[in-house]
Design an enzyme around this catalytic site. Structure first.
Site, mmCIF file in Angstrom:
data_model
loop_
_atom_site.group_PDB
_atom_site.id
_atom_site.type_symbol
_atom_site.label_atom_id
_atom_site.label_comp_id
_atom_site.label_asym_id
_atom_site.label_seq_id
_atom_site.Cartn_x
_atom_site.Cartn_y
_atom_site.Cartn_z
ATOM 1 C CG ASP A 126 -25.352 30.564 -35.738
ATOM 2 O OD1 ASP A 126 -26.266 30.885 -34.796
ATOM 3 O OD2 ASP A 126 -24.381 31.246 -36.014
ATOM 4 C CD1 TRP A 181 -22.332 36.719 -37.791
ATOM 5 C CD2 TRP A 181 -21.042 35.615 -36.438
ATOM 6 N NE1 TRP A 181 -21.973 37.392 -36.642
ATOM 7 C CE2 TRP A 181 -21.023 36.889 -35.986
ATOM 8 C CE3 TRP A 181 -20.262 34.538 -35.787
ATOM 9 C CZ2 TRP A 181 -20.328 37.084 -34.955
ATOM 10 C CZ3 TRP A 181 -19.337 35.005 -34.808
ATOM 11 C CH2 TRP A 181 -19.321 36.463 -34.313
ATOM 12 C CE LYS A 233 -26.147 37.880 -32.418
ATOM 13 N NZ LYS A 233 -25.446 39.098 -32.400
#
Length: 356
Positions: A168, A102, A192
């Site tokens: 992030d 990511w 999530k």
């Protein structure tokens, strides 16, 4: 019906009592005769939902008054573009840590708009700060505190001087207490620890708003979104509403201090078992392991399919590792109860006895 234990990395397990609450008021939200999905985002009914969600998130995270909280389309990935568009001009330098899939996606997108300097690079251990190569002229420093796929986590906030620190936090937000004031901007996808997919949350310091490039698409301009209370266009209202229910659930659970203790206990149980076994292995340096995403491999990879088939039959769902790394992965976000981790460990023990 019998609920299973969903170990998916996202969309992920939601708290059962939150879903029961949403189910109970699905057709008739607070006596309006309408679902919350049907009310206008500009009406007084949804205004209450939006205001309470922001208030509860600020309360949970201790967000200072000089930060804006935005509820946006596009999840976290939309912000990969929005960050450099809001914070740089052509030719500027930005610093990125590359610690997994990511962070690599984020820095690749940033490279379309600015010169990217990689501060440090490793996927199974956090590089020692003495080896970091921070730029003197970077407009900001970006990192991914928790790599969902690789299971690598920063258990400290990087010291980057006076540069805005951007994070992030898609797979670790709300999992434990955090000093928001150390950051210039925090962003996260909802699917999530927050709620259903489609929603992205941005927490950004006010002095970083209002500097977007002229060519920035209107929906990616933080000033546009802040000036319109995240409602320049119709927002993802149901995801926003569900996020608000999750925030209230977290507060009932005792907030981030309490949920953090549970999360650390869940992770320790699973890692302790993996480390005690010659049949399972986790590749991440112990002090840098994620408390949210636990990847592991089997000593006999040819047993992977049997493990997945039998664990699925046992009500332990979505344990297959990401296609880029293989093996297994157990995502144990806030909504995963401790008994789910206990059930997984019990299954892993039985599987090892059967095939080890």
């Amino acid at each position: 019906m019998t609920r299973v234990f969903n170990f998916s990395a996202g969309p992920a397990m939601l708290p059962t009592e939150v879903m029961e609450e949403a189910q109970a008021e699905f057709l008739d939200w607070h006596g309006t005769g309408m679902s919350i999905m049907e009310v206008s985002h500009r009406g007084k009914e949804f205004s209450v939902v939006a205001e309470e969600a922001e208030h509860d998130l600020r309360d949970l995270m201790g967000i200072p008054d000089n930060y804006k909280v935005l509820f946006l389309h596009g999840g976290a990935s939309m912000q990969f573009s929005a960050i450099p568009l809001n914070l740089t001009q052509p030719g500027d330098t930005v610093d990125y840590f590359n610690t997994g899939v990511w962070s690599k996606k984020a820095l690749t997108e940033a490279g379309r708009f600015a010169n990217v300097n990689v501060v440090a690079e490793h996927t199974t251990a956090i590089p020692d700060p003495s080896t970091w190569q921070l730029s003197d002229n970077a407009k900001y420093v970006h990192y991914t505190p928790n790599e969902t796929i690789g299971g690598l986590q920063f258990h400290f906030i990087p010291e980057v001087g006076d540069k805005p620190l951007i994070a992030d936090m898609s797979s670790c937000i709300l999992s434990e207490p955090l000093d928001v004031s150390r950051f210039g901007m925090i962003y996260a996808g909802a699917q999530k620890n927050i709620g259903p997919s489609g929603l992205g949350i941005v927490i950004v310091r006010e002095d970083l708003i209002g500097h977007a490039r002229p060519e920035t698409p209107v929906l990616l301009d933080w000033k546009t979104q802040a000036d319109n209370d995240s409602m320049y266009n119709t927002p993802p209202t149901y995801s926003w509403y569900m996020a608000g229910l999750v925030f209230k659930w977290l507060k009932r659970k005792g907030g981030l201090e309490a949920i953090g203790e549970v999360n650390r206990r869940k992770a320790k149980k699973l890692y302790d078992f993996i480390d005690s076994s010659d049949f399972y292995h986790n590749p991440v340096r112990p002090q840098d392991r994620s408390i949210m995403n636990v990847p592991f491999t089997l000593a006999k990879p040819e047993l992977d399919q049997a493990f997945l088939k039998e664990s699925d039959a046992a009500g332990l769902k979505y344990l297959k590792g990401h296609r880029l790394v293989g093996g297994m992965r157990a995502s144990i976000y806030n909504a995963m109860p401790e008994e789910g981790v206990d059930a997984l460990i019990a299954f892993m023990k039985d599987f090892e006895r059967k095939y080890g």
